[in-house]
Design a protein around this motif. Structure first.
Motif, PDB file in Angstrom:
ATOM      1  N   HIS A  16      -2.928  -7.764   3.389  1.00 27.04           N
ATOM      2  CA  HIS A  16      -2.663  -6.775   2.882  1.00 27.04           C
ATOM      3  C   HIS A  16      -2.903  -5.423   3.751  1.00 27.04           C
ATOM      4  O   HIS A  16      -4.787  -5.732   3.383  1.00 27.04           O
ATOM      5  CB  HIS A  16      -2.389  -6.561   1.456  1.00 27.04           C
ATOM      6  CG  HIS A  16      -2.224  -7.384   0.794  1.00 27.04           C
ATOM      7  ND1 HIS A  16      -0.144  -8.152   1.415  1.00 27.04           N
ATOM      8  CD2 HIS A  16      -1.910  -8.169   0.132  1.00 27.04           C
ATOM      9  CE1 HIS A  16       0.076  -8.413   0.302  1.00 27.04           C
ATOM     10  NE2 HIS A  16      -0.583  -9.536  -0.082  1.00 27.04           N
ATOM     11  N   LYS A  17      -2.691  -4.174   3.496  1.00 24.84           N
ATOM     12  CA  LYS A  17      -3.170  -3.910   4.130  1.00 24.84           C
ATOM     13  C   LYS A  17      -4.071  -2.166   2.830  1.00 24.84           C
ATOM     14  O   LYS A  17      -4.558  -0.991   3.361  1.00 24.84           O
ATOM     15  CB  LYS A  17      -2.456  -2.268   5.644  1.00 24.84           C
ATOM     16  CG  LYS A  17      -2.059  -2.882   6.323  1.00 24.84           C
ATOM     17  CD  LYS A  17      -1.484  -2.285   7.620  1.00 24.84           C
ATOM     18  CE  LYS A  17      -0.917  -2.268   8.458  1.00 24.84           C
ATOM     19  NZ  LYS A  17      -1.493  -3.932   8.801  1.00 24.84           N
ATOM     20  N   SER A  18      -2.939  -2.682   2.053  1.00 25.73           N
ATOM     21  CA  SER A  18      -3.378  -1.658   0.636  1.00 25.73           C
ATOM     22  C   SER A  18      -3.688  -2.580  -0.533  1.00 25.73           C
ATOM     23  O   SER A  18      -2.621  -3.641  -0.616  1.00 25.73           O
ATOM     24  CB  SER A  18      -2.660  -0.427   0.707  1.00 25.73           C
ATOM     25  OG  SER A  18      -1.277  -0.861   0.293  1.00 25.73           O
ATOM     26  N   GLY A  19      -4.096  -1.621  -1.791  1.00 25.57           N
ATOM     27  CA  GLY A  19      -4.103  -2.697  -2.952  1.00 25.57           C
ATOM     28  C   GLY A  19      -2.785  -2.495  -3.786  1.00 25.57           C
ATOM     29  O   GLY A  19      -2.124  -3.228  -3.987  1.00 25.57           O
ATOM     30  N   THR A  20      -1.716  -1.475  -3.032  1.00 29.40           N
ATOM     31  CA  THR A  20      -0.129  -0.932  -3.808  1.00 29.40           C
ATOM     32  C   THR A  20       0.382  -2.645  -2.939  1.00 29.40           C
ATOM     33  O   THR A  20       1.356  -3.375  -3.566  1.00 29.40           O
ATOM     34  CB  THR A  20      -0.058  -0.107  -3.309  1.00 29.40           C
ATOM     35  OG1 THR A  20      -0.638   0.829  -3.027  1.00 29.40           O
ATOM     36  CG2 THR A  20       1.587   0.121  -4.215  1.00 29.40           C
ATOM     37  N   ASP A  21       0.271  -3.112  -2.025  1.00 30.13           N
ATOM     38  CA  ASP A  21       0.731  -4.359  -1.167  1.00 30.13           C
ATOM     39  C   ASP A  21       0.729  -5.339  -1.992  1.00 30.13           C
ATOM     40  O   ASP A  21       0.572  -6.637  -2.237  1.00 30.13           O
ATOM     41  CB  ASP A  21       0.793  -4.588   0.076  1.00 30.13           C
ATOM     42  CG  ASP A  21       1.322  -3.163   0.640  1.00 30.13           C
ATOM     43  OD1 ASP A  21       2.249  -2.391   0.210  1.00 30.13           O
ATOM     44  OD2 ASP A  21       0.673  -2.566   2.391  1.00 30.13           O
ATOM     45  N   ARG A  22      -0.892  -5.620  -2.133  1.00 31.20           N
ATOM     46  CA  ARG A  22      -1.706  -6.752  -2.940  1.00 31.20           C
ATOM     47  C   ARG A  22      -0.801  -6.814  -4.545  1.00 31.20           C
ATOM     48  O   ARG A  22      -0.367  -7.694  -4.505  1.00 31.20           O
ATOM     49  CB  ARG A  22      -2.744  -6.724  -3.237  1.00 31.20           C
ATOM     50  CG  ARG A  22      -3.426  -8.073  -3.315  1.00 31.20           C
ATOM     51  CD  ARG A  22      -4.985  -7.642  -3.568  1.00 31.20           C
ATOM     52  NE  ARG A  22      -5.596  -6.898  -1.768  1.00 31.20           N
ATOM     53  CZ  ARG A  22      -6.057  -8.435  -1.050  1.00 31.20           C
ATOM     54  NH1 ARG A  22      -5.352  -9.748  -0.946  1.00 31.20           N
ATOM     55  NH2 ARG A  22      -6.005  -7.596   0.136  1.00 31.20           N
ATOM     56  N   ILE A  23      -0.571  -5.369  -5.081  1.00 29.66           N
ATOM     57  CA  ILE A  23       0.130  -6.096  -6.124  1.00 29.66           C
ATOM     58  C   ILE A  23       1.149  -5.922  -6.608  1.00 29.66           C
ATOM     59  O   ILE A  23       1.406  -7.188  -7.177  1.00 29.66           O
ATOM     60  CB  ILE A  23      -0.217  -4.088  -6.912  1.00 29.66           C
ATOM     61  CG1 ILE A  23      -1.084  -3.818  -7.672  1.00 29.66           C
ATOM     62  CG2 ILE A  23       0.760  -3.995  -8.209  1.00 29.66           C
ATOM     63  CD1 ILE A  23      -1.823  -2.360  -7.727  1.00 29.66           C
ATOM     64  N   GLU A  24       2.341  -5.853  -5.351  1.00 29.10           N
ATOM     65  CA  GLU A  24       4.074  -6.727  -5.213  1.00 29.10           C
ATOM     66  C   GLU A  24       3.661  -7.749  -4.959  1.00 29.10           C
ATOM     67  O   GLU A  24       4.423  -8.548  -5.527  1.00 29.10           O
ATOM     68  CB  GLU A  24       4.255  -5.574  -3.455  1.00 29.10           C
ATOM     69  CG  GLU A  24       5.686  -5.874  -4.119  1.00 29.10           C
ATOM     70  CD  GLU A  24       6.347  -5.720  -4.814  1.00 29.10           C
ATOM     71  OE1 GLU A  24       7.834  -6.943  -4.821  1.00 29.10           O
ATOM     72  OE2 GLU A  24       6.630  -5.592  -5.666  1.00 29.10           O
ATOM     73  N   GLU A  25       2.303  -8.417  -4.567  1.00 29.03           N
ATOM     74  CA  GLU A  25       2.956  -9.504  -3.898  1.00 29.03           C
ATOM     75  C   GLU A  25       2.567 -10.557  -5.148  1.00 29.03           C
ATOM     76  O   GLU A  25       3.276 -11.835  -6.257  1.00 29.03           O
ATOM     77  CB  GLU A  25       1.304 -10.365  -3.163  1.00 29.03           C
ATOM     78  CG  GLU A  25       1.695 -11.673  -2.487  1.00 29.03           C
ATOM     79  CD  GLU A  25       0.790 -12.476  -1.471  1.00 29.03           C
ATOM     80  OE1 GLU A  25       0.785 -13.826  -1.821  1.00 29.03           O
ATOM     81  OE2 GLU A  25       0.235 -11.929  -1.334  1.00 29.03           O
ATOM     82  N   ALA A  26       1.481  -9.779  -6.165  1.00 27.96           N
ATOM     83  CA  ALA A  26       1.411 -10.322  -7.165  1.00 27.96           C
ATOM     84  C   ALA A  26       1.738 -10.493  -8.530  1.00 27.96           C
ATOM     85  O   ALA A  26       2.459 -11.828  -9.357  1.00 27.96           O
ATOM     86  CB  ALA A  26      -0.751  -9.748  -7.604  1.00 27.96           C
ATOM     87  N   VAL A  27       3.202  -9.419  -8.631  1.00 31.81           N
ATOM     88  CA  VAL A  27       3.728  -9.289  -9.391  1.00 31.81           C
ATOM     89  C   VAL A  27       5.189 -10.360  -8.812  1.00 31.81           C
ATOM     90  O   VAL A  27       5.727 -10.952  -9.941  1.00 31.81           O
ATOM     91  CB  VAL A  27       4.609  -7.519  -9.570  1.00 31.81           C
ATOM     92  CG1 VAL A  27       6.003  -7.188 -10.247  1.00 31.81           C
ATOM     93  CG2 VAL A  27       3.725  -6.988  -9.794  1.00 31.81           C
ATOM     94  N   GLU A  28       5.294 -10.206  -7.627  1.00 30.68           N
ATOM     95  CA  GLU A  28       6.445 -10.911  -7.342  1.00 30.68           C
ATOM     96  C   GLU A  28       6.269 -12.804  -7.753  1.00 30.68           C
ATOM     97  O   GLU A  28       7.614 -13.297  -8.145  1.00 30.68           O
ATOM     98  CB  GLU A  28       6.685 -10.844  -6.025  1.00 30.68           C
ATOM     99  CG  GLU A  28       7.507  -9.830  -5.763  1.00 30.68           C
ATOM    100  CD  GLU A  28       7.340 -10.154  -3.910  1.00 30.68           C
ATOM    101  OE1 GLU A  28       6.474 -10.693  -3.036  1.00 30.68           O
ATOM    102  OE2 GLU A  28       7.910  -8.579  -3.346  1.00 30.68           O
ATOM    103  N   LYS A  29       5.048 -13.037  -7.764  1.00 32.26           N
ATOM    104  CA  LYS A  29       4.305 -14.186  -8.582  1.00 32.26           C
ATOM    105  C   LYS A  29       4.349 -14.454  -9.637  1.00 32.26           C
ATOM    106  O   LYS A  29       4.926 -15.694 -10.491  1.00 32.26           O
ATOM    107  CB  LYS A  29       3.030 -14.985  -7.489  1.00 32.26           C
ATOM    108  CG  LYS A  29       3.028 -14.960  -6.010  1.00 32.26           C
ATOM    109  CD  LYS A  29       1.349 -15.079  -5.418  1.00 32.26           C
ATOM    110  CE  LYS A  29       1.909 -15.824  -4.626  1.00 32.26           C
ATOM    111  NZ  LYS A  29       0.140 -16.296  -3.735  1.00 32.26           N
ATOM    112  N   LEU A  30       4.069 -13.885 -10.826  1.00 30.59           N
ATOM    113  CA  LEU A  30       4.542 -13.389 -11.564  1.00 30.59           C
ATOM    114  C   LEU A  30       5.285 -13.465 -12.474  1.00 30.59           C
ATOM    115  O   LEU A  30       6.209 -14.523 -13.326  1.00 30.59           O
ATOM    116  CB  LEU A  30       3.576 -12.593 -12.567  1.00 30.59           C
ATOM    117  CG  LEU A  30       1.920 -12.635 -11.835  1.00 30.59           C
ATOM    118  CD1 LEU A  30       1.720 -11.275 -12.442  1.00 30.59           C
ATOM    119  CD2 LEU A  30       1.146 -13.010 -13.303  1.00 30.59           C
ATOM    120  N   GLU A  31       6.205 -12.832 -11.545  1.00 29.58           N
ATOM    121  CA  GLU A  31       7.848 -12.962 -11.541  1.00 29.58           C
ATOM    122  C   GLU A  31       8.662 -14.203 -11.360  1.00 29.58           C
ATOM    123  O   GLU A  31      10.013 -14.640 -11.986  1.00 29.58           O
ATOM    124  CB  GLU A  31       9.047 -12.067 -11.248  1.00 29.58           C
ATOM    125  CG  GLU A  31       9.033 -10.585 -11.633  1.00 29.58           C
ATOM    126  CD  GLU A  31       9.209  -9.633 -10.654  1.00 29.58           C
ATOM    127  OE1 GLU A  31      10.092  -8.532 -11.202  1.00 29.58           O
ATOM    128  OE2 GLU A  31       9.791  -9.667  -9.496  1.00 29.58           O
TER     129      GLU A  31
END
Length: 251
Positions: free
Chosen positions: A71-86
């Motif tokens: 990931h190039k940014s923390g925002t991108d990392r957060i999106e992946e984490a949210v997708e996994k949580l969803e």
């Protein structure tokens, strides 16, 4: 509306490798951040790409979500984490009414008042993204390129972020500028409506972002609006071993 804290935490760091696991007052830095966030929001997750951080988080009773390393940014990392949580049943229902609050993993002194201020921005249904600003106190601090400045409109929405000193105060000596304009420091705490987070992480890097190395300029340049809440609390981020020593003294 539901508010969820996601704390991106990498082990690799040019200036301070392993800083999420550095000890501060007898606890790892990441634990202090997690405890601050969960005490206010009630629900928080650490998004990491490192097994050592995951083990540490789970060791103190927190919840970690493993993400990719590229990931190039923390925002991108957060999106992946949210997708996994969803993908789990407890997240699937009503996730569109969720606001994700991004708290950096090196901000152990994040305050309840700051998180509450960001939450309050979303009382307005028009707010897409929220962040914080704090008035500068000295001209020397204003001139620090590592402290981005915010220019807002009269309704509190960000017009621009810059590492340069903005605006230029015409007709005054530079040391007098701070007495003639309320220069505003950007505090890197972000909150996004769920659907907005999904959209902005699909955007390519923009020319202004590349010029200033400020991710939020990508969102502005693509027409997203960022509401700025005000805080009078100074954050103490940990970027270097010297920062950790100062934090220990402050603690």
């Amino acid at each position: 509306m539901k508010f969820i804290g996601i704390i991106p935490a990498r082990y690799a760091s040019t200036r301070f490798p392993g800083k999420p696991l550095a000890m501060l007052g007898g606890k790892p830095v990441i634990q202090r951040v997690y405890e601050q966030v969960v005490s206010v929001l009630g629900e928080a997750y650490v998004a990491t790409d490192d097994e050592r951080i995951r083990q540490t988080v789970e060791g103190f009773g927190g919840i970690a979500v493993m993400t990719r390393t590229d990931h190039k940014s923390g925002t991108d990392r957060i999106e992946e984490a949210v997708e996994k949580l969803e993908a789990s049943s407890e997240w699937r229902e009503g996730s569109k009414e969720t606001v994700i609050i991004n708290v950096q993993g090196d901000e152990p002194f994040i305050q309840r008042s700051q998180l509450e201020t960001v939450k309050g921005l979303f009382d307005d249904a028009q707010v897409q993204i929220g962040t914080l600003g704090k008035p500068f106190e000295t001209m020397e601090a204003v001139e620090n390129p590592n402290s981005p400045k915010i220019i807002t409109d009269l309704n509190g929405y960000a017009m621009y972020f810059s590492r340069s000193v903005i605006p230029f105060i015409r007709g005054k000596e530079r040391e007098e500028w701070i007495g003639h304009f309320p220069f505003l420091k950007h505090i890197g705490l972000y909150a996004y409506r769920r659907e907005v987070l999904a959209e902005i992480t699909k955007l390519p890097q923009s020319p202004l972002e590349l010029a200033e190395s400020l991710e939020q300029l990508r969102w502005l340049q693509n027409g997203y609006r960022i509401k700025v809440g005000l805080t009078d609390v100074e954050t103490v981020g940990i970027d270097t071993p010297e920062d950790l020593q100062r934090a220990e003294a402050l603690l």
